[in-house]
Design a protein around this motif. Structure first.
Motif, PDB file in Angstrom:
ATOM      1  N   ILE A 151       0.851  -1.199   0.000  1.00 62.02           N
ATOM      2  CA  ILE A 151       0.000   0.000   0.000  1.00 62.02           C
ATOM      3  C   ILE A 151       0.882   1.243   0.000  1.00 62.02           C
ATOM      4  O   ILE A 151       1.807   1.347   0.822  1.00 62.02           O
ATOM      5  N   GLY A 203      -0.326   6.218   3.969  1.00 67.67           N
ATOM      6  CA  GLY A 203      -0.910   5.800   5.252  1.00 67.67           C
ATOM      7  C   GLY A 203      -1.905   6.792   5.806  1.00 67.67           C
ATOM      8  O   GLY A 203      -1.901   7.105   6.996  1.00 67.67           O
ATOM      9  N   GLY A 262      -5.185  -1.601   5.022  1.00 65.09           N
ATOM     10  CA  GLY A 262      -4.146  -2.426   5.645  1.00 65.09           C
ATOM     11  C   GLY A 262      -4.673  -3.197   6.840  1.00 65.09           C
ATOM     12  O   GLY A 262      -4.347  -4.377   7.034  1.00 65.09           O
ATOM     13  N   TYR A 263      -5.504  -2.546   7.623  1.00 69.95           N
ATOM     14  CA  TYR A 263      -6.097  -3.192   8.795  1.00 69.95           C
ATOM     15  C   TYR A 263      -6.956  -4.395   8.367  1.00 69.95           C
ATOM     16  O   TYR A 263      -6.813  -5.499   8.899  1.00 69.95           O
ATOM     17  N   ALA A 270      -4.695  -7.245   6.824  1.00 74.27           N
ATOM     18  CA  ALA A 270      -3.852  -7.909   7.833  1.00 74.27           C
ATOM     19  C   ALA A 270      -4.700  -8.786   8.741  1.00 74.27           C
ATOM     20  O   ALA A 270      -4.302  -9.886   9.126  1.00 74.27           O
ATOM     21  N   THR A 324       0.706  -7.816   4.381  1.00 72.77           N
ATOM     22  CA  THR A 324       0.481  -6.480   3.826  1.00 72.77           C
ATOM     23  C   THR A 324       1.511  -5.490   4.365  1.00 72.77           C
ATOM     24  O   THR A 324       1.787  -5.465   5.562  1.00 72.77           O
ATOM     25  N   THR A 325       2.043  -4.684   3.458  1.00 75.94           N
ATOM     26  CA  THR A 325       3.074  -3.714   3.825  1.00 75.94           C
ATOM     27  C   THR A 325       2.659  -2.341   3.337  1.00 75.94           C
ATOM     28  O   THR A 325       2.217  -2.187   2.194  1.00 75.94           O
ATOM     29  N   LEU A 326       2.772  -1.352   4.213  1.00 79.43           N
ATOM     30  CA  LEU A 326       2.363   0.018   3.864  1.00 79.43           C
ATOM     31  C   LEU A 326       3.577   0.948   3.947  1.00 79.43           C
ATOM     32  O   LEU A 326       4.343   0.894   4.913  1.00 79.43           O
ATOM     33  N   ALA A 385      -4.373  -1.559  13.253  1.00 81.34           N
ATOM     34  CA  ALA A 385      -3.786  -2.104  12.020  1.00 81.34           C
ATOM     35  C   ALA A 385      -2.455  -2.792  12.316  1.00 81.34           C
ATOM     36  O   ALA A 385      -2.199  -3.904  11.849  1.00 81.34           O
ATOM     37  N   LEU A 415      -0.371  -5.493  10.140  1.00 83.07           N
ATOM     38  CA  LEU A 415       0.085  -4.610   9.056  1.00 83.07           C
ATOM     39  C   LEU A 415       1.493  -4.113   9.383  1.00 83.07           C
ATOM     40  O   LEU A 415       1.742  -3.642  10.487  1.00 83.07           O
ATOM     41  N   ILE A 458       4.187  -1.330   8.751  1.00 82.88           N
ATOM     42  CA  ILE A 458       4.264   0.042   8.228  1.00 82.88           C
ATOM     43  C   ILE A 458       5.713   0.515   8.231  1.00 82.88           C
ATOM     44  O   ILE A 458       6.406   0.386   9.245  1.00 82.88           O
TER      45      ILE A 458
END
Ligand code: 48F
Length: 266
Positions: free
Chosen positions: A34, A37, A45-46, A49, A55-57, A118, A123, A125
């Motif tokens: 993603i 943010g 993302g929440y 996940a 998932t990576t933001l 998240a 997730l 971040i």
């Protein structure tokens, strides 16, 4: 008297570098990447996940939260309608009834609780990281993101980026719809819009913007979904100011579509 354990400064540095590098290496191959943010990216993302999807933001700024911290013109309160209120309640965020269908929430509580939920759902971040390009392969599908440190971008330093592979990418970069812009300009791809290119955001109209955003939340190019304000910018719909239900529900919808796609391909 309580004494502090002896601390070794270099051990502290080693712990930080080793853990960050471990997590970044692990993120090189992710299911969903993603960009951005803000509320839409965090919500997407929440939801992803929570379903166990890796998932990576990536967020350019020091803090996630995008335009939510400042509410409307720095009055740090946000407004949601009934559906948005349900999303906030599910996250444990308190709302106060204003009148009719209008609910008010504290922007600080919204960002902090959504972010905490998240991250705790899984997730990952990375803040201070900017998405500067996409990875494209012969099948003309977006298959990853090209990232660099934001300070490198800010200082215009000539430093080459690194690459993240992803099954699906979400552009949640807000008004600028940066990832879709990259695809339109650099890949020269035809987008899934009426004109085939970015239609451009329209002037403020809360009702129409909120109405349109769910329909605009979709796969705009193979492998690339768009959510939040970026969706309205890409598909030529209005902005909507400090009403945030649409942003949250757009992030949720993008996640649901991607979960369906990933599950069907398994
Ligand atoms: O702008 P932002 O909050 O987008 P959103 O989630 O929500 C929009 C609302 O805040 C508001 C509104 C409400 O009606 O219209 O504007 O759609 O969050 C976007 C985030 O993406 C980051 C940016 O710093 C912000 O935190 N971002 C933008 N471009 C990049 C990026 C990039 N190239 N790489 C990484 N992060």
């Amino acid at each position: 008297m309580e004494t502090l354990d002896e601390l070794d400064d270099v051990t502290i540095s080693r712990a930080i570098i080793e853990h960050y590098a471990r997590d970044l290496i692990d993120a090189l191959d992710t299911e969903v990447a993603i960009a951005g943010g803000g509320p839409a990216g965090l919500m997407a993302g929440y939801c992803l996940a929570r379903k166990g999807i890796k998932t990576t933001l990536f967020e350019r700024k020091l803090s996630v939260g995008g335009g939510m911290w400042g509410g409307g013109m720095m009055f740090s309160r946000i407004v949601v309608q009934d559906t948005g209120r349900d999303v906030l309640s599910d996250l444990g965020i308190r709302t106060e009834h204003y009148r009719d269908k209008y609910w008010v929430a504290d922007a600080i509580e919204c960002v902090s609780t959504l972010t905490s939920g998240a991250v705790q759902a899984g997730l990952r971040i990375f803040n201070l990281v900017s998405v500067e390009d996409v990875m494209i392969r012969r099948d003309e599908k977006v298959s990853g993101l090209v990232i660099n440190w934001s300070p490198v971008e800010m200082a215009s330093l000539h430093v080459d980026p690194l690459t993240i592979r992803a099954k699906v990418v979400i552009d949640a970069t807000g008004h600028a719809c940066e990832v879709v812009g990259i695809v339109a300009n650099k890949v020269g791809g035809r987008l899934n819009t009426e004109s085939g290119s970015i239609m451009g955001e329209r002037s403020m109209w809360a009702e129409e913007g909120e109405r349109a955003i769910l329909g605009n939340t979709r796969e705009v190019y193979p492998g690339l979904y768009v959510a939040g304000m970026a969706a309205n910018a890409v598909y030529g719909s209005p902005r909507m100011g400090a009403i945030f239900g649409g942003m949250l529900i757009s992030g949720k919808k993008a996640a649901e579509m991607i979960i369906e796609e990933i599950t069907a391909n398994e």
